[in-house]
Design a protein around this motif. Structure first.
Motif, PDB file in Angstrom:
ATOM      1  N   ASP A 115       0.836  -1.201   0.000  1.00 39.26           N
ATOM      2  CA  ASP A 115       0.000   0.000   0.000  1.00 39.26           C
ATOM      3  C   ASP A 115       0.865   1.243   0.000  1.00 39.26           C
ATOM      4  N   GLY A 116       0.237   2.372  -0.343  1.00 41.84           N
ATOM      5  CA  GLY A 116       0.941   3.636  -0.370  1.00 41.84           C
ATOM      6  C   GLY A 116       1.479   3.993  -1.743  1.00 41.84           C
ATOM      7  N   VAL A 117       2.134   5.144  -1.795  1.00 42.70           N
ATOM      8  CA  VAL A 117       2.785   5.628  -3.015  1.00 42.70           C
ATOM      9  C   VAL A 117       4.184   6.092  -2.641  1.00 42.70           C
ATOM     10  N   ARG A 126      15.321   8.165 -10.603  1.00 41.14           N
ATOM     11  CA  ARG A 126      14.088   8.002  -9.837  1.00 41.14           C
ATOM     12  C   ARG A 126      13.114   7.064 -10.554  1.00 41.14           C
ATOM     13  N   TYR A 127      12.490   6.156  -9.753  1.00 38.35           N
ATOM     14  CA  TYR A 127      11.465   5.237 -10.251  1.00 38.35           C
ATOM     15  C   TYR A 127      10.277   5.292  -9.299  1.00 38.35           C
ATOM     16  N   ASP A 128       9.112   5.716  -9.800  1.00 41.32           N
ATOM     17  CA  ASP A 128       7.919   5.859  -8.967  1.00 41.32           C
ATOM     18  C   ASP A 128       7.170   4.530  -8.849  1.00 41.32           C
ATOM     19  N   TRP A 129       6.499   4.318  -7.712  1.00 38.45           N
ATOM     20  CA  TRP A 129       5.695   3.123  -7.506  1.00 38.45           C
ATOM     21  C   TRP A 129       4.445   3.427  -6.700  1.00 38.45           C
ATOM     22  N   LYS A 130       3.479   2.498  -6.772  1.00 35.95           N
ATOM     23  CA  LYS A 130       2.262   2.572  -5.963  1.00 35.95           C
ATOM     24  C   LYS A 130       1.830   1.148  -5.641  1.00 35.95           C
TER      25      LYS A 130
END
Length: 203
Positions: A115-117, A126-130
């Motif tokens: 859970d979360g972002v 940088r690599y974004d996740w959710k």
């Protein structure tokens, strides 16, 4: 112009007219050893007996998060436990706005985001996740994990092959920046969620 070297550091290239190669230089040493030999007794029957005597289920409610105040860990399976031969499994909880230490290690790791972002910084990228994503940390990558939400926590289940690297005497890791001993702005007073409610892919 040739560089003078001692007789002991010159190969047979000298007689062929090529530039001499110094054997005392690390990168010229053909006898380098990258992995130490595996030594010691290992009886398959004894090892299988030992493994089959270990617990098959570990209760999350009996394990507590450690560290903090920005990044917390709950270790389900560690190399020292001897429960498996090839897994290291732990749960990471990042407080609001929290981040992990900045570090690197030989073994790979997979972070399944429950859970979360947030995002990763791997070797400066940088690599974004959710929730629902999987973040992969490659061998020898200098990395750090960040919770991008200043108000809500984030958590990830982490799977590693660290025990195999330990067994092969190939493990090393180093820390570039330690975990902070202060809460992130907005995360003051946060306590990790010790009880196992259903946080999977929570909105």
């Amino acid at each position: 112009m040739k560089t003078e070297t001692s007789t002991s550091a010159v190969t047979d290239r000298e007689t062929s007219g090529e530039e001499p190669v110094r054997k005392d230089l690390y990168h010229s040493n053909k006898n380098r050893v990258f992995v130490r030999a595996i030594a010691g007794p290992y009886n398959l029957k004894d090892e299988l007996t030992r493994l089959r005597s270990m617990p098959r289920v570990r209760k999350g409610k009996e394990l507590r998060f450690v560290d903090g105040p920005q990044a917390y860990s709950r270790h389900y399976i560690e190399p020292k436990d001897g429960i498996t031969q090839t897994f290291h499994l732990h749960l990471e909880e990042y407080g609001p706005g929290g981040k992990s230490q900045k570090h690197g290690h030989v073994n790979e790791a997979a972070f399944y985001i429950l859970d979360g972002v947030g995002y990763e910084i791997h070797d400066g990228v940088r690599y974004d996740w959710k929730a629902g994503d999987v973040a992969i940390v490659h061998n020898n990558c200098v990395h750090q994990h960040f919770n991008a939400d200043p108000e809500k926590p984030a958590r990830a289940l982490v799977i590693k092959t660290k025990p195999m690297y330990l067994f092969m005497n190939m493990l090393f890791q180093y820390q570039v920046e330690p975990r902070s001993d202060k809460a992130a702005p907005g995360g003051e007073g946060f306590e990790p969620r010790h009880l196992e409610d259903n946080y999977n892919h929570a909105d």
